[in-house]
Write an enzyme that holds these catalytic residues in place. Structure first.
Site, PDB file in Angstrom:
ATOM      1  N   LYS A   1       1.066  -1.164   0.148  1.00 31.30           N
ATOM      2  CA  LYS A   1       0.006   0.043  -0.025  1.00 31.30           C
ATOM      3  C   LYS A   1       0.993   1.415  -0.043  1.00 31.30           C
ATOM      4  CE  LYS A   1      -4.385  -1.679   0.479  1.00 31.30           C
ATOM      5  NZ  LYS A   1      -5.148  -1.670  -0.509  1.00 31.30           N
TER       6      LYS A   1
ATOM      7  N   LYS B   1     -13.835  -7.160  -6.906  1.00 27.92           N
ATOM      8  CA  LYS B   1     -14.288  -7.677  -5.578  1.00 27.92           C
ATOM      9  C   LYS B   1     -15.670  -7.750  -5.648  1.00 27.92           C
ATOM     10  CE  LYS B   1     -10.674  -4.869  -3.171  1.00 27.92           C
ATOM     11  NZ  LYS B   1     -10.280  -3.848  -2.438  1.00 27.92           N
TER      12      LYS B   1
HETATM   13 MG    MG Z   1      -7.169  -1.869  -3.918  1.00 25.90          MG
END
Ligand code: MG
Length: 371
Positions: free
Chosen positions: A161, A260
């Site tokens: 991240k 997702k």
């Molecule tokens: Mg992502």
């Protein structure tokens, strides 16, 4: 015919804060549905989180909307997932709520046919490669230690991240120590085209992809950026439907999609998106929202689809939780040929009653009676 629907809004405490470019969370808010049917109690999970930071959806709103939609849509007998989808498409936005209804339809259909969800979705593989995901830590030694631990555990790819200020130097540092590791970064929409110098620097780090560098609802600037970079752009937040993917393909906004089920509105659109990616030569892989084992097992079924091209963000419970809300947990192993994999779930997980009672913040139940 189903007799009862229960809805739960649940805050699952994390074992350590999860910090990404846009948020820091100490608990993950999820919404569970339990449909009691003649084939047993079927659980579905959708995990939009506590506040609308990842997407416009958030758990309180998703829970309330499901209190309206669930009793009506789960009483009706839909002849196909497509028929239910046409009804769900009347509702604008709110993919996480739609996903829960859609997923229960698939689970009821699988139960009715006496097959696993994995089989109902058409998944062919019995295990799926998985990757490691490392949040924003603020300490480079800690970052290197986490990457080393992931490599030692057999992960063949690692995702970092990033955000402006925790990106180029950190990624170079990891790349210097792990020159051959498959590595990618996820900006969670924290950059703009004004950050082109940083993004060009990341472009020179040998990354497999740069995930969602620009705004959560953008396709046009991503197309501009993709033309300026050699590294493939992966879209996550920006792809909320098959239509959005088609627009991204037309514009050239990405070369990879993180799928997702919650963000796109359930299994039905997720299957369509994976198939469209395959037809178009676009990479596709399965991401997660730090779900309990219930939602994670659903992600495993999708990650076993033939069109998946990259290791999934699916993790052992202990990566984020001291105790998983649901059991049985997922099973992982390391294989010499492909590295770390998750095995297709043989049994659908269900919540631990004591943890569910302890972590539930809102609950409703509805008797379902056909009109
Ligand atoms: Mg992502």
């Amino acid at each position: 015919m189903a007799a009862e629907l229960e809805l739960y809004r649940v805050a699952m405490p994390l074992s350590e804060p999860w910090r990404i470019a846009i948020s820091e969370e100490t608990a993950i808010e999820t919404v569970l549905l339990c449909l009691h049917t003649e084939w047993g109690s079927l659980w579905a999970e959708t995990t939009p989180h506590a506040l609308p930071l990842y997407s416009p959806d958030w758990s309180a709103a998703t829970f309330e909307l499901l209190c309206h939609l669930g009793p009506r849509l789960l009483t009706a007998e839909w002849t196909s997932a497509a028929a239910l989808r046409r009804e769900l498409d009347q509702i604008r936005g709110n993919p996480f709520a739609k996903a829960a209804i859609d997923q229960l339809w698939w689970k009821r259909e699988a139960a009715r046919r006496g097959i696993t969800l994995h089989a109902a979705l058409g998944a062919t593989a019995t295990a799926a490669p998985v990757g490691a995901d490392i949040g924003i830590l603020g300490d480079r030694d800690e970052l290197l230690a986490r990457v080393q631990a992931a490599v030692d555990a057999g992960y063949r790819r690692v995702k970092l991240k990033v955000r402006p200020g925790w990106d180029v130097e950190e990624v170079r540092c990891v790349r210097d120590h792990f020159p051959r590791l498959t590595l990618h970064v996820d900006g969670n929409g924290a950059y703009s085209l004004h950050d082109i110098d940083r993004l060009r620097a990341l472009d020179r780090c040998g990354l497999a992809m740069i995930e969602q560098p620009l705004a959560h609802d953008d396709l046009v600037d991503h197309a501009t950026l993709q033309r300026a970079l050699l590294t493939p752009i992966c879209l996550d937040e920006s792809i909320v439907s098959l239509r959005h993917l088609d627009h991204a393909l037309a514009l050239g906004s990405c070369r990879v999609v993180n799928v997702k089920p919650g963000r796109v509105g359930g299994f039905t659109p997720a299957l369509a998106i994976v198939e469209r990616c395959r037809e178009s030569g676009i990479g596709a892989w399965i991401g997660g929202m730090l779900e309990s084992a219930i939602g994670a097992a659903d992600c495993v079924a999708l990650a076993c689809l033939a069109g998946i091209t990259y290791p999934a963000d699916i993790f052992p419970s202990e990566r984020f939780y001291e105790r998983d809300l649901a059991a049985p947990g997922l099973r992982f192993e390391t294989r010499p040929d492909v590295g770390r994999v998750v095995l297709a779930a043989a049994e659908a997980p269900a919540p631990d009653p004591e943890l569910l009672a302890r972590w539930t913040t809102a609950r409703r139940s509805f008797a379902l009676t056909a009109a």
